[in-house]
Write a protein that holds these residues in place. Structure first.
Motif, PDB file in Angstrom:
ATOM      1  N   PHE A   1      30.694  39.175  43.559  1.00 19.73           N
ATOM      2  CA  PHE A   1      31.631  40.223  43.173  1.00 19.73           C
ATOM      3  C   PHE A   1      33.070  39.696  43.218  1.00 19.73           C
ATOM      4  N   ALA A   2      33.397  38.950  44.255  1.00 22.94           N
ATOM      5  CA  ALA A   2      34.749  38.406  44.387  1.00 22.94           C
ATOM      6  C   ALA A   2      35.070  37.442  43.248  1.00 22.94           C
ATOM      7  N   ILE A   3      34.113  36.605  42.890  1.00 21.70           N
ATOM      8  CA  ILE A   3      34.320  35.653  41.789  1.00 21.70           C
ATOM      9  C   ILE A   3      34.504  36.395  40.474  1.00 21.70           C
ATOM     10  N   GLU A   4      33.655  37.379  40.216  1.00 23.96           N
ATOM     11  CA  GLU A   4      33.788  38.173  38.985  1.00 23.96           C
ATOM     12  C   GLU A   4      35.146  38.867  38.925  1.00 23.96           C
ATOM     13  N   SER A   5      35.583  39.406  40.047  1.00 26.79           N
ATOM     14  CA  SER A   5      36.871  40.102  40.086  1.00 26.79           C
ATOM     15  C   SER A   5      38.033  39.138  39.929  1.00 26.79           C
ATOM     16  N   LEU A   6      37.906  37.960  40.515  1.00 25.71           N
ATOM     17  CA  LEU A   6      38.930  36.927  40.356  1.00 25.71           C
ATOM     18  C   LEU A   6      39.035  36.492  38.904  1.00 25.71           C
ATOM     19  N   LEU A   7      37.903  36.288  38.254  1.00 23.82           N
ATOM     20  CA  LEU A   7      37.913  35.912  36.839  1.00 23.82           C
ATOM     21  C   LEU A   7      38.496  37.021  35.971  1.00 23.82           C
ATOM     22  N   ALA A   8      38.183  38.277  36.288  1.00 22.70           N
ATOM     23  CA  ALA A   8      38.741  39.400  35.536  1.00 22.70           C
ATOM     24  C   ALA A   8      40.261  39.455  35.699  1.00 22.70           C
ATOM     25  N   ALA A   9      40.734  39.221  36.914  1.00 22.68           N
ATOM     26  CA  ALA A   9      42.191  39.221  37.141  1.00 22.68           C
ATOM     27  C   ALA A   9      42.851  38.067  36.391  1.00 22.68           C
ATOM     28  N   ALA A  10      42.210  36.913  36.355  1.00 24.68           N
ATOM     29  CA  ALA A  10      42.755  35.769  35.618  1.00 24.68           C
ATOM     30  C   ALA A  10      42.807  36.067  34.124  1.00 24.68           C
ATOM     31  N   SER A  11      41.774  36.688  33.595  1.00 21.76           N
ATOM     32  CA  SER A  11      41.770  37.069  32.174  1.00 21.76           C
ATOM     33  C   SER A  11      42.842  38.101  31.885  1.00 21.76           C
ATOM     34  N   ALA A  12      42.995  39.054  32.805  1.00 24.77           N
ATOM     35  CA  ALA A  12      44.024  40.084  32.621  1.00 24.77           C
ATOM     36  C   ALA A  12      45.416  39.461  32.624  1.00 24.77           C
ATOM     37  N   GLN A  13      45.625  38.451  33.449  1.00 25.97           N
ATOM     38  CA  GLN A  13      46.929  37.785  33.472  1.00 25.97           C
ATOM     39  C   GLN A  13      47.264  37.210  32.104  1.00 25.97           C
TER      40      GLN A  13
ATOM     41  N   ASP B   1      42.549  50.780  30.606  1.00 26.60           N
ATOM     42  CA  ASP B   1      41.356  49.982  30.908  1.00 26.60           C
ATOM     43  C   ASP B   1      41.538  49.213  32.221  1.00 26.60           C
ATOM     44  N   CYS B   2      42.726  48.682  32.417  1.00 31.75           N
ATOM     45  CA  CYS B   2      43.049  47.945  33.632  1.00 31.75           C
ATOM     46  C   CYS B   2      42.939  48.874  34.849  1.00 31.75           C
ATOM     47  N   TYR B   3      43.491  50.060  34.736  1.00 34.46           N
ATOM     48  CA  TYR B   3      43.432  51.042  35.811  1.00 34.46           C
ATOM     49  C   TYR B   3      41.977  51.369  36.154  1.00 34.46           C
ATOM     50  N   GLU B   4      41.166  51.580  35.128  1.00 33.11           N
ATOM     51  CA  GLU B   4      39.751  51.906  35.346  1.00 33.11           C
ATOM     52  C   GLU B   4      39.020  50.759  36.038  1.00 33.11           C
ATOM     53  N   GLN B   5      39.338  49.531  35.678  1.00 33.98           N
ATOM     54  CA  GLN B   5      38.719  48.375  36.330  1.00 33.98           C
ATOM     55  C   GLN B   5      39.104  48.327  37.807  1.00 33.98           C
ATOM     56  N   HIS B   6      40.372  48.569  38.098  1.00 28.14           N
ATOM     57  CA  HIS B   6      40.814  48.566  39.494  1.00 28.14           C
ATOM     58  C   HIS B   6      40.164  49.715  40.269  1.00 28.14           C
ATOM     59  N   ARG B   7      39.998  50.851  39.629  1.00 23.83           N
ATOM     60  CA  ARG B   7      39.332  51.989  40.282  1.00 23.83           C
ATOM     61  C   ARG B   7      37.873  51.637  40.596  1.00 23.83           C
ATOM     62  N   ASP B   8      37.185  51.021  39.638  1.00 25.46           N
ATOM     63  CA  ASP B   8      35.793  50.617  39.869  1.00 25.46           C
ATOM     64  C   ASP B   8      35.709  49.598  41.009  1.00 25.46           C
ATOM     65  N   ASN B   9      36.629  48.641  41.016  1.00 24.49           N
ATOM     66  CA  ASN B   9      36.652  47.643  42.094  1.00 24.49           C
ATOM     67  C   ASN B   9      36.930  48.307  43.440  1.00 24.49           C
ATOM     68  N   ARG B  10      37.859  49.258  43.444  1.00 22.44           N
ATOM     69  CA  ARG B  10      38.166  49.988  44.683  1.00 22.44           C
ATOM     70  C   ARG B  10      36.912  50.670  45.218  1.00 22.44           C
ATOM     71  N   ASP B  11      36.202  51.335  44.341  1.00 23.80           N
ATOM     72  CA  ASP B  11      34.997  52.048  44.759  1.00 23.80           C
ATOM     73  C   ASP B  11      33.937  51.083  45.290  1.00 23.80           C
TER      74      ASP B  11
END
Length: 136
Positions: free
Chosen positions: A110-122, A38-48
């Motif tokens: 988008f940056a805020i959403e991604s930052l929050l997702a990374a914080a949750s993943a941590q 799931d983490c990989y897929e999120q990073h792939r979506d963010n990359r795209d």
């Protein structure tokens, strides 16, 4: 740092994250493997999404490296989980920079959403919550 520089830095971070999470996933099983997938897929979506933003700005997205030096050896599930946690901390930092450099509301959101997702993943990968995720 300009918005475009921050977008490119975040994109480079996502390339590296995908590589590292892919390596870590090879040492995981069960629920942890699913979480890494799931983490990989999120990073792939963010990359795209980041690539599309860079193209929309009229620039060429930074390319992924063929391989990345990992900051630690990945030999078992514990070291794999530690690597994913480190990746999420590093990704949070580049998104923190993008929040600061964003000139357009959609990029900042988008940056805020991604930052929050990374914080949750941590937290999901074993970190205690921090007051200011992405702050270096």
């Amino acid at each position: 740092m300009t918005q475009l520089e921050a977008l490119q830095a975040a994109l480079a971070g996502e390339h590296a994250a995908m590589y590292g999470v892919g390596v870590a996933g090879g040492k995981l099983s069960g629920a942890r493997f699913k979480a890494a997938t799931d983490c990989y897929e999120q990073h792939r979506d963010n990359r795209d999404h980041l690539s599309a933003l860079v193209v929309a700005a009229g620039e060429t997205p930074v390319a992924a490296e063929p391989a990345y030096d990992l900051p630690q050896a990945v030999t078992n599930a514990a070291t794999a989980a530690a690597l994913v946690l480190l990746i999420e901390r590093r990704v949070a930092a580049v998104y923190g920079d993008l929040v600061e450099a964003a000139e357009q509301p959609a990029v900042r959101a988008f940056a805020i959403e991604s930052l929050l997702a990374a914080a949750s993943a941590q937290v999901a990968w074993g970190s205690a919550p921090v007051a200011f995720p992405g702050a270096v």
